[in-house]
Design an enzyme around this catalytic site. Structure first.
Site, PDB file in Angstrom:
ATOM      1  CE  LYS A 132      -2.322   0.466   3.666  1.00  0.00           C
ATOM      2  NZ  LYS A 132      -3.253   0.258   4.796  1.00  0.00           N
ATOM      3  NE  ARG A 190      -6.159   4.245  12.464  1.00  0.00           N
ATOM      4  CZ  ARG A 190      -5.227   3.692  11.715  1.00  0.00           C
ATOM      5  NH1 ARG A 190      -5.494   2.583  11.030  1.00  0.00           N
ATOM      6  NH2 ARG A 190      -4.035   4.228  11.609  1.00  0.00           N
ATOM      7  NE  ARG A 207       9.645  -7.489   3.660  1.00  0.00           N
ATOM      8  CZ  ARG A 207       8.553  -6.979   4.184  1.00  0.00           C
ATOM      9  NH1 ARG A 207       8.461  -6.789   5.478  1.00  0.00           N
ATOM     10  NH2 ARG A 207       7.545  -6.663   3.418  1.00  0.00           N
ATOM     11  NE  ARG A 232      13.680  -6.016  10.362  1.00  0.00           N
ATOM     12  CZ  ARG A 232      14.870  -5.469  10.515  1.00  0.00           C
ATOM     13  NH1 ARG A 232      15.546  -5.652  11.619  1.00  0.00           N
ATOM     14  NH2 ARG A 232      15.391  -4.723   9.567  1.00  0.00           N
ATOM     15  NE  ARG A 277       2.488  -7.749  11.214  1.00  0.00           N
ATOM     16  CZ  ARG A 277       3.475  -7.801  10.318  1.00  0.00           C
ATOM     17  NH1 ARG A 277       3.273  -7.409   9.078  1.00  0.00           N
ATOM     18  NH2 ARG A 277       4.646  -8.256  10.661  1.00  0.00           N
TER      19      ARG A 277
END
Ligand code: ZN
Length: 240
Positions: free
Chosen positions: A41, A116, A155, A188, A199
């Site tokens: 996004k 939101r 990643r 990470r 999420r």
């Protein structure tokens, strides 16, 4: 829908076709990008703002600007922020009203982090009608869970120079080592898949009422599985 039609009919360009207008209302873009974390996004928002030459407006930036300017709203917001509280819908709405009434928003803008809630969305709709701007157009960037996981969990980063790699789209030349400083690449989080799943679920829960609200109006879902160029093309096509 009815509201949107009325606004279109009231546009100045429709009433006087020969007179040059300062702004081209038909090209006015009030854009709202939705999509789960990792859908790309941010990249698309930047490109769209450049493409349409409209400001990208984020709630966080708006609030910081009011605080910097020392306005009445800014003073209240600063007080709430200092005590670690959450800004009420009402306060956020007033800050949004103040920002969106600025001249640079006359030809459109892109919103990030707002609305939101359905309450905020209703407020935005009323505000647009009040200041004579079209209703927002909502683009939802769709990326399936397995691809979000693939993108996020592949990643790797270099702990020494901070370089970012992706085992799928941008792998290091030598497996597990940084191209520049040859340090061992790291990930990470160990429970990446679980984190991405949680999420996405949280995102879907909080966005569902908003999607329901915009469904039937200016709302389009766009396939976000391709590379940034093809996603951008798909968004432009949806907006055409
Ligand atoms: Zn490195």
């Amino acid at each position: 829908m009815e509201k949107i039609d009325k606004l279109v009919l009231n546009l100045p360009a429709m009433t006087s076709a020969t007179e040059p207008t300062l702004q081209a209302p038909a090209a006015t873009r009030i854009l709202l990008l939705l999509g789960p974390p990792g859908c790309g996004k941010g990249t698309q928002a930047e490109r769209l703002a450049r493409h349409y030459a409209i400001p990208a407006i984020s709630t966080g930036e708006m609030i910081r600007a009011e605080i910097r300017a020392g306005s009445e709203l800014g003073k209240i917001a600063a007080g709430v922020t200092i005590t670690g509280g959450l800004l009420s819908d009402d306060l956020v709405n007033q800050i949004v009203r103040s920002r969106l009434s600025q001249p640079d928003c006359r030809n459109g803008f892109m919103l990030d982090g707002y609305p939101r809630t359905v309450e905020q969305a209703k407020f935005l709709g009323t505000l647009m009608a009040e200041i004579g701007l079209p209703q927002p157009f909502v683009v939802h960037i769709d990326v399936p869970l397995d691809l979000l996981i693939a993108r996020t969990c592949n990643r790797r980063f270099c702990p020494q120079c901070g370089a970012i790699y992706n085992l799928l789209s941008h792998p290091p030349r030598q497996t597990g080592a940084c191209d520049t400083c040859h340090a061992e690449l790291q990930q990470r989080s160990d429970d990446c898949e679980e984190t991405v799943k949680n999420r996405l679920a949280a995102y879907e829960r909080s966005t569902a009422p908003l999607i329901d609200f915009y469904q039937g109006g200016g709302y389009r879902r766009v396939d976000g599985t391709g590379d940034p160029d093809s996603v951008f093309a798909a968004i432009l096509a949806a907006l055409a």
